[in-house]
Design an enzyme around this catalytic site. Structure first.
Site, PDB file in Angstrom:
ATOM      1  N   ASN A  43      28.480  37.456  41.025  1.00  0.00           N
ATOM      2  CA  ASN A  43      28.412  37.890  39.636  1.00  0.00           C
ATOM      3  C   ASN A  43      28.301  36.679  38.717  1.00  0.00           C
ATOM      4  OD1 ASN A  43      31.002  36.792  39.454  1.00  0.00           O
ATOM      5  ND2 ASN A  43      32.028  38.789  39.532  1.00  0.00           N
ATOM      6  N   ASP A 232      29.040  49.551  46.125  1.00  0.00           N
ATOM      7  CA  ASP A 232      29.846  48.538  45.442  1.00  0.00           C
ATOM      8  C   ASP A 232      29.234  48.158  44.104  1.00  0.00           C
ATOM      9  OD1 ASP A 232      32.059  46.365  45.646  1.00  0.00           O
ATOM     10  OD2 ASP A 232      30.237  45.221  45.209  1.00  0.00           O
TER      11      ASP A 232
END
Length: 357
Positions: A43, A232
Protein backbone atom coordinates in the site's frame (compact mmCIF):
# COMPACT_ATOMS: atom_id res chain seq x y z
CA UNK A 1 6.80 -15.24 -8.00
CA UNK A 2 10.41 -16.43 -7.93
CA UNK A 3 10.29 -19.89 -6.46
CA UNK A 4 12.30 -22.92 -5.70
CA UNK A 5 10.90 -26.32 -6.46
CA UNK A 6 8.78 -28.48 -4.18
CA UNK A 7 10.10 -32.01 -4.74
CA UNK A 8 7.70 -34.87 -5.30
CA UNK A 9 7.12 -36.53 -1.90
CA UNK A 10 8.20 -40.09 -1.36
CA UNK A 11 5.54 -42.76 -1.51
CA UNK A 12 3.45 -42.79 1.63
CA UNK A 13 5.43 -40.08 3.40
CA UNK A 14 4.39 -36.61 4.50
CA UNK A 15 6.11 -33.98 2.40
CA UNK A 16 8.14 -31.67 4.63
CA UNK A 17 10.02 -28.47 3.85
CA UNK A 18 11.98 -25.94 5.86
CA UNK A 19 13.93 -22.74 5.33
CA UNK A 20 17.37 -23.64 4.12
CA UNK A 21 18.80 -26.17 1.73
CA UNK A 22 17.74 -29.60 2.98
CA UNK A 23 14.48 -30.90 4.34
CA UNK A 24 14.66 -32.57 7.73
CA UNK A 25 11.60 -34.80 7.27
CA UNK A 26 11.68 -37.48 4.55
CA UNK A 27 15.26 -36.55 3.75
CA UNK A 28 15.21 -35.12 0.21
CA UNK A 29 16.72 -31.82 -0.99
CA UNK A 30 14.49 -28.78 -0.87
CA UNK A 31 14.94 -25.40 -2.47
CA UNK A 32 12.79 -22.82 -0.67
CA UNK A 33 10.35 -20.46 -2.32
CA UNK A 34 11.07 -16.78 -2.07
CA UNK A 35 9.88 -13.45 -3.40
CA UNK A 36 11.16 -9.93 -2.95
CA UNK A 37 8.44 -7.45 -2.04
CA UNK A 38 8.06 -4.67 -4.60
CA UNK A 39 6.06 -1.41 -4.58
CA UNK A 40 3.13 -2.96 -6.46
CA UNK A 41 2.83 -5.55 -3.66
CA UNK A 42 2.22 -2.89 -1.00
CA UNK A 43 0.00 0.00 0.00
CA UNK A 44 0.99 3.67 0.00
CA UNK A 45 2.60 3.29 3.43
CA UNK A 46 4.88 0.48 2.24
CA UNK A 47 3.10 -2.38 4.03
CA UNK A 48 2.64 -5.48 1.87
CA UNK A 49 -1.00 -6.27 1.08
CA UNK A 50 -2.41 -9.21 2.99
CA UNK A 51 -3.78 -10.54 -0.29
CA UNK A 52 -0.29 -10.73 -1.76
CA UNK A 53 0.84 -12.90 1.14
CA UNK A 54 -2.31 -15.05 0.98
CA UNK A 55 -1.63 -15.67 -2.71
CA UNK A 56 1.93 -16.83 -1.95
CA UNK A 57 0.63 -19.13 0.78
CA UNK A 58 -1.89 -20.71 -1.59
CA UNK A 59 0.72 -21.20 -4.31
CA UNK A 60 2.89 -23.14 -1.86
CA UNK A 61 -0.06 -25.24 -0.74
CA UNK A 62 -1.27 -26.13 -4.22
CA UNK A 63 2.20 -27.19 -5.39
CA UNK A 64 2.98 -29.50 -2.50
CA UNK A 65 -0.51 -31.01 -2.34
CA UNK A 66 -0.74 -31.57 -6.11
CA UNK A 67 2.63 -33.31 -6.13
CA UNK A 68 1.65 -35.49 -3.20
CA UNK A 69 -1.65 -36.48 -4.80
CA UNK A 70 0.24 -37.53 -7.95
CA UNK A 71 2.99 -39.39 -6.09
CA UNK A 72 1.48 -42.81 -6.83
CA UNK A 73 0.56 -44.42 -10.12
CA UNK A 74 -3.02 -43.72 -11.03
CA UNK A 75 -5.28 -41.09 -12.53
CA UNK A 76 -3.58 -37.70 -12.74
CA UNK A 77 -5.12 -34.86 -10.75
CA UNK A 78 -4.74 -31.27 -9.61
CA UNK A 79 -5.28 -30.17 -5.98
CA UNK A 80 -7.92 -27.48 -5.52
CA UNK A 81 -8.26 -25.23 -2.47
CA UNK A 82 -11.35 -25.98 -0.37
CA UNK A 83 -10.69 -24.00 2.82
CA UNK A 84 -8.15 -21.82 4.60
CA UNK A 85 -8.25 -21.86 8.39
CA UNK A 86 -7.84 -18.67 10.41
CA UNK A 87 -4.66 -16.85 9.38
CA UNK A 88 -3.01 -14.28 11.65
CA UNK A 89 -0.66 -11.63 10.31
CA UNK A 90 1.90 -11.73 13.11
CA UNK A 91 4.19 -9.03 11.79
CA UNK A 92 3.96 -6.58 8.87
CA UNK A 93 6.10 -7.13 5.79
CA UNK A 94 7.53 -4.15 3.92
CA UNK A 95 8.80 -3.22 0.47
CA UNK A 96 12.33 -4.53 -0.09
CA UNK A 97 12.01 -7.46 2.29
CA UNK A 98 12.17 -11.05 1.02
CA UNK A 99 9.31 -13.43 1.79
CA UNK A 100 10.31 -17.06 2.44
CA UNK A 101 7.63 -19.75 2.26
CA UNK A 102 7.73 -23.30 3.63
CA UNK A 103 5.04 -25.96 3.38
CA UNK A 104 4.35 -29.33 4.99
CA UNK A 105 1.58 -31.90 4.60
CA UNK A 106 0.29 -32.64 8.09
CA UNK A 107 -2.79 -34.82 7.50
CA UNK A 108 -4.60 -36.67 4.74
CA UNK A 109 -8.14 -38.03 4.71
CA UNK A 110 -9.54 -40.19 1.93
CA UNK A 111 -10.29 -37.18 -0.27
CA UNK A 112 -8.45 -34.19 1.22
CA UNK A 113 -5.00 -32.92 2.19
CA UNK A 114 -4.12 -30.60 5.07
CA UNK A 115 -1.12 -28.35 4.43
CA UNK A 116 0.66 -26.15 6.97
CA UNK A 117 2.41 -23.12 5.48
CA UNK A 118 4.77 -20.71 7.22
CA UNK A 119 5.91 -17.33 5.87
CA UNK A 120 8.96 -15.45 7.11
CA UNK A 121 10.26 -12.05 6.07
CA UNK A 122 13.95 -11.29 5.70
CA UNK A 123 15.63 -7.92 5.78
CA UNK A 124 18.38 -8.60 3.25
CA UNK A 125 20.43 -5.63 4.52
CA UNK A 126 20.66 -6.89 8.10
CA UNK A 127 19.83 -10.59 7.66
CA UNK A 128 17.08 -10.32 10.27
CA UNK A 129 14.21 -12.81 9.82
CA UNK A 130 10.82 -12.87 11.48
CA UNK A 131 7.75 -15.07 11.25
CA UNK A 132 4.87 -13.20 9.63
CA UNK A 133 2.22 -15.88 8.92
CA UNK A 134 1.20 -19.42 9.79
CA UNK A 135 -1.67 -20.89 7.79
CA UNK A 136 -3.53 -24.17 7.45
CA UNK A 137 -5.09 -25.01 4.08
CA UNK A 138 -7.27 -27.89 2.89
CA UNK A 139 -7.11 -29.21 -0.68
CA UNK A 140 -9.06 -31.83 -2.62
CA UNK A 141 -7.67 -33.63 -5.72
CA UNK A 142 -9.74 -33.30 -8.90
CA UNK A 143 -9.28 -35.55 -11.91
CA UNK A 144 -7.72 -33.99 -15.00
CA UNK A 145 -10.12 -35.99 -17.15
CA UNK A 146 -13.19 -34.78 -15.21
CA UNK A 147 -12.72 -31.81 -12.87
CA UNK A 148 -15.98 -32.64 -11.10
CA UNK A 149 -14.57 -35.98 -9.95
CA UNK A 150 -12.76 -36.05 -6.58
CA UNK A 151 -9.99 -38.66 -6.39
CA UNK A 152 -8.51 -40.50 -3.42
CA UNK A 153 -5.43 -39.09 -1.65
CA UNK A 154 -2.30 -41.21 -1.07
CA UNK A 155 -1.91 -41.77 2.70
CA UNK A 156 0.96 -40.39 4.75
CA UNK A 157 2.91 -42.08 7.54
CA UNK A 158 2.77 -40.36 10.93
CA UNK A 159 5.60 -40.51 13.43
CA UNK A 160 3.09 -40.68 16.30
CA UNK A 161 -0.45 -42.02 16.44
CA UNK A 162 -1.55 -38.83 18.19
CA UNK A 163 -0.71 -36.83 15.05
CA UNK A 164 -3.22 -38.79 13.01
CA UNK A 165 -5.89 -38.52 15.72
CA UNK A 166 -5.37 -34.77 16.06
CA UNK A 167 -5.48 -34.38 12.29
CA UNK A 168 -8.73 -36.33 12.08
CA UNK A 169 -10.32 -34.04 14.68
CA UNK A 170 -9.25 -30.98 12.68
CA UNK A 171 -10.63 -32.55 9.52
CA UNK A 172 -14.05 -33.29 11.06
CA UNK A 173 -14.26 -29.79 12.58
CA UNK A 174 -13.48 -27.96 9.34
CA UNK A 175 -15.80 -30.19 7.33
CA UNK A 176 -18.72 -29.37 9.65
CA UNK A 177 -18.04 -25.63 9.67
CA UNK A 178 -17.61 -25.51 5.89
CA UNK A 179 -21.04 -27.07 5.39
CA UNK A 180 -22.64 -24.69 7.89
CA UNK A 181 -21.03 -21.62 6.34
CA UNK A 182 -22.13 -22.38 2.79
CA UNK A 183 -25.72 -21.30 3.35
CA UNK A 184 -25.63 -18.82 6.21
CA UNK A 185 -24.38 -15.80 4.27
CA UNK A 186 -27.09 -13.54 2.90
CA UNK A 187 -26.93 -11.12 0.01
CA UNK A 188 -25.12 -7.82 0.23
CA UNK A 189 -27.57 -4.94 0.67
CA UNK A 190 -28.02 -2.52 -2.21
CA UNK A 191 -26.12 0.80 -2.11
CA UNK A 192 -27.86 3.69 -0.38
CA UNK A 193 -27.62 7.26 -1.66
CA UNK A 194 -25.76 9.64 0.67
CA UNK A 195 -25.24 7.19 3.55
CA UNK A 196 -24.21 8.53 6.95
CA UNK A 197 -20.53 8.15 8.00
CA UNK A 198 -19.65 5.10 10.12
CA UNK A 199 -22.65 3.13 8.87
CA UNK A 200 -22.42 -0.20 7.04
CA UNK A 201 -23.68 1.40 3.82
CA UNK A 202 -21.05 4.15 3.96
CA UNK A 203 -18.06 1.82 3.58
CA UNK A 204 -19.67 -1.11 1.76
CA UNK A 205 -17.77 -1.90 -1.44
CA UNK A 206 -17.87 -4.28 -4.40
CA UNK A 207 -15.50 -5.30 -7.16
CA UNK A 208 -16.64 -6.94 -10.41
CA UNK A 209 -14.06 -9.04 -12.22
CA UNK A 210 -14.18 -11.03 -15.45
CA UNK A 211 -12.24 -14.26 -14.96
CA UNK A 212 -9.60 -14.54 -17.67
CA UNK A 213 -6.99 -17.15 -18.59
CA UNK A 214 -4.31 -15.54 -16.42
CA UNK A 215 -6.51 -16.07 -13.33
CA UNK A 216 -6.93 -19.79 -13.96
CA UNK A 217 -5.19 -23.11 -13.77
CA UNK A 218 -4.49 -25.02 -16.97
CA UNK A 219 -7.83 -26.71 -16.41
CA UNK A 220 -9.95 -23.59 -16.59
CA UNK A 221 -10.87 -22.70 -13.00
CA UNK A 222 -9.60 -19.88 -10.81
CA UNK A 223 -6.58 -20.23 -8.55
CA UNK A 224 -7.61 -19.96 -4.89
CA UNK A 225 -4.85 -17.43 -4.33
CA UNK A 226 -6.27 -15.11 -6.99
CA UNK A 227 -9.67 -15.17 -5.28
CA UNK A 228 -8.14 -14.51 -1.85
CA UNK A 229 -6.13 -11.56 -3.18
CA UNK A 230 -9.26 -9.97 -4.63
CA UNK A 231 -11.14 -10.59 -1.37
CA UNK A 232 -8.40 -8.85 0.61
CA UNK A 233 -8.44 -5.87 -1.78
CA UNK A 234 -12.17 -5.37 -1.26
CA UNK A 235 -11.88 -5.78 2.51
CA UNK A 236 -9.07 -3.22 2.52
CA UNK A 237 -11.21 -0.70 0.62
CA UNK A 238 -14.04 -1.16 3.14
CA UNK A 239 -11.64 -0.65 6.06
CA UNK A 240 -10.01 2.42 4.51
CA UNK A 241 -13.36 4.02 3.74
CA UNK A 242 -14.50 3.47 7.30
CA UNK A 243 -11.51 4.93 9.15
CA UNK A 244 -9.74 6.98 6.41
CA UNK A 245 -6.25 6.05 7.64
CA UNK A 246 -3.53 3.58 6.72
CA UNK A 247 -4.90 0.08 7.32
CA UNK A 248 -3.35 -3.40 7.34
CA UNK A 249 -4.71 -6.94 7.49
CA UNK A 250 -4.51 -8.31 11.03
CA UNK A 251 -6.12 -11.72 10.50
CA UNK A 252 -8.43 -13.69 8.25
CA UNK A 253 -11.05 -15.99 9.68
CA UNK A 254 -11.64 -19.26 7.85
CA UNK A 255 -12.00 -18.78 4.08
CA UNK A 256 -14.44 -21.31 2.67
CA UNK A 257 -14.47 -22.15 -1.03
CA UNK A 258 -17.95 -23.48 -1.70
CA UNK A 259 -17.66 -24.08 -5.44
CA UNK A 260 -15.20 -23.75 -8.31
CA UNK A 261 -15.10 -20.59 -10.42
CA UNK A 262 -14.57 -21.28 -14.11
CA UNK A 263 -12.89 -19.19 -16.79
CA UNK A 264 -15.35 -16.75 -18.37
CA UNK A 265 -17.39 -16.21 -15.20
CA UNK A 266 -18.05 -12.73 -13.89
CA UNK A 267 -17.38 -12.64 -10.17
CA UNK A 268 -18.64 -10.03 -7.74
CA UNK A 269 -16.59 -9.62 -4.58
CA UNK A 270 -18.61 -7.72 -1.97
CA UNK A 271 -17.47 -6.47 1.40
CA UNK A 272 -19.31 -4.93 4.34
CA UNK A 273 -18.33 -3.92 7.85
CA UNK A 274 -19.85 -6.20 10.47
CA UNK A 275 -18.15 -5.25 13.75
CA UNK A 276 -15.69 -2.79 15.27
CA UNK A 277 -13.82 -2.98 18.56
CA UNK A 278 -11.74 -0.09 19.88
CA UNK A 279 -8.84 -0.86 17.54
CA UNK A 280 -10.01 -3.42 14.99
CA UNK A 281 -12.59 -3.85 12.22
CA UNK A 282 -14.24 -7.05 11.01
CA UNK A 283 -15.30 -7.13 7.36
CA UNK A 284 -17.42 -9.87 5.77
CA UNK A 285 -16.41 -10.66 2.19
CA UNK A 286 -18.58 -12.70 -0.17
CA UNK A 287 -17.70 -13.94 -3.65
CA UNK A 288 -20.53 -14.65 -6.09
CA UNK A 289 -19.96 -16.13 -9.53
CA UNK A 290 -22.14 -15.53 -12.55
CA UNK A 291 -21.47 -17.98 -15.44
CA UNK A 292 -22.57 -15.52 -18.12
CA UNK A 293 -21.66 -17.85 -21.00
CA UNK A 294 -23.57 -20.80 -19.51
CA UNK A 295 -27.32 -20.33 -19.43
CA UNK A 296 -27.78 -23.66 -17.65
CA UNK A 297 -26.26 -22.42 -14.39
CA UNK A 298 -27.44 -19.58 -12.17
CA UNK A 299 -25.38 -17.18 -10.08
CA UNK A 300 -23.93 -18.95 -7.04
CA UNK A 301 -21.93 -18.29 -3.86
CA UNK A 302 -18.31 -19.32 -4.50
CA UNK A 303 -16.43 -18.20 -1.37
CA UNK A 304 -16.84 -16.34 1.91
CA UNK A 305 -14.70 -15.12 4.80
CA UNK A 306 -14.25 -12.55 7.57
CA UNK A 307 -11.20 -10.25 7.45
CA UNK A 308 -9.94 -8.25 10.43
CA UNK A 309 -8.09 -4.97 9.86
CA UNK A 310 -6.35 -2.48 12.13
CA UNK A 311 -5.66 1.22 11.63
CA UNK A 312 -2.05 2.41 11.89
CA UNK A 313 -0.40 5.78 12.40
CA UNK A 314 2.54 6.92 10.23
CA UNK A 315 4.98 5.42 12.77
CA UNK A 316 3.18 2.08 12.79
CA UNK A 317 1.23 2.35 16.04
CA UNK A 318 -2.38 1.24 16.23
CA UNK A 319 -5.04 3.94 16.18
CA UNK A 320 -8.59 3.96 17.58
CA UNK A 321 -11.23 2.86 15.07
CA UNK A 322 -14.46 4.84 14.53
CA UNK A 323 -17.28 2.78 15.97
CA UNK A 324 -19.66 1.19 13.50
CA UNK A 325 -23.27 2.35 13.63
CA UNK A 326 -25.55 -0.58 12.67
CA UNK A 327 -28.94 0.60 11.45
CA UNK A 328 -31.08 -2.36 10.40
CA UNK A 329 -31.97 -5.44 12.41
CA UNK A 330 -29.75 -7.58 10.17
CA UNK A 331 -26.83 -5.23 10.71
CA UNK A 332 -27.36 -5.31 14.48
CA UNK A 333 -27.49 -9.11 14.40
CA UNK A 334 -24.26 -9.31 12.39
CA UNK A 335 -22.64 -6.85 14.80
CA UNK A 336 -23.45 -9.08 17.79
CA UNK A 337 -22.19 -12.16 15.94
CA UNK A 338 -18.96 -10.32 15.13
CA UNK A 339 -18.61 -9.25 18.74
CA UNK A 340 -18.94 -12.88 19.77
CA UNK A 341 -16.14 -13.93 17.39
CA UNK A 342 -13.97 -11.06 18.65
CA UNK A 343 -14.44 -11.94 22.32
CA UNK A 344 -13.87 -15.62 21.64
CA UNK A 345 -10.58 -14.96 19.84
CA UNK A 346 -9.51 -12.44 22.49
CA UNK A 347 -10.06 -15.02 25.23
CA UNK A 348 -8.13 -17.61 23.22
CA UNK A 349 -5.16 -15.26 22.79
CA UNK A 350 -5.15 -14.40 26.48
CA UNK A 351 -5.25 -18.09 27.38
CA UNK A 352 -2.27 -18.80 25.11
CA UNK A 353 -0.36 -15.89 26.63
CA UNK A 354 -0.70 -17.25 30.17
CA UNK A 355 2.45 -19.08 31.38
CA UNK A 356 2.10 -22.85 31.42
CA UNK A 357 2.51 -24.57 34.81
Amino acid sequence: MTTGCWPAPQMGRAASSWFGGVAQGPGFPYRPAWQIMRPDDANVAGNVHGGTILKMIEEAGVIISTRHCNSQNGERCVAVLARVERTDFLSPMCIGEVAHVSAEITYTSKHSVEVQVNVMSENILTGTKKLTNKATLWYVPLSLKNVDKVLEVPPVVYSRQEQEEEGRRRYEAQKLERMQTKWRNGDITQPILNPEPNTVSYSQSSLIHLVGPSDCTLHGFVHGGVTMKLMDEVAGIVAARHCKTNIVTASVDAINFHDKIRKGCVITISGRMTFTSNKSMEIEVLVDADPVVDNSQERYRAASAFFTYVSLSQDGRSLPVPQLVPETEDEKKRFEEGKGRYLQMKAKRQGQAEPQP
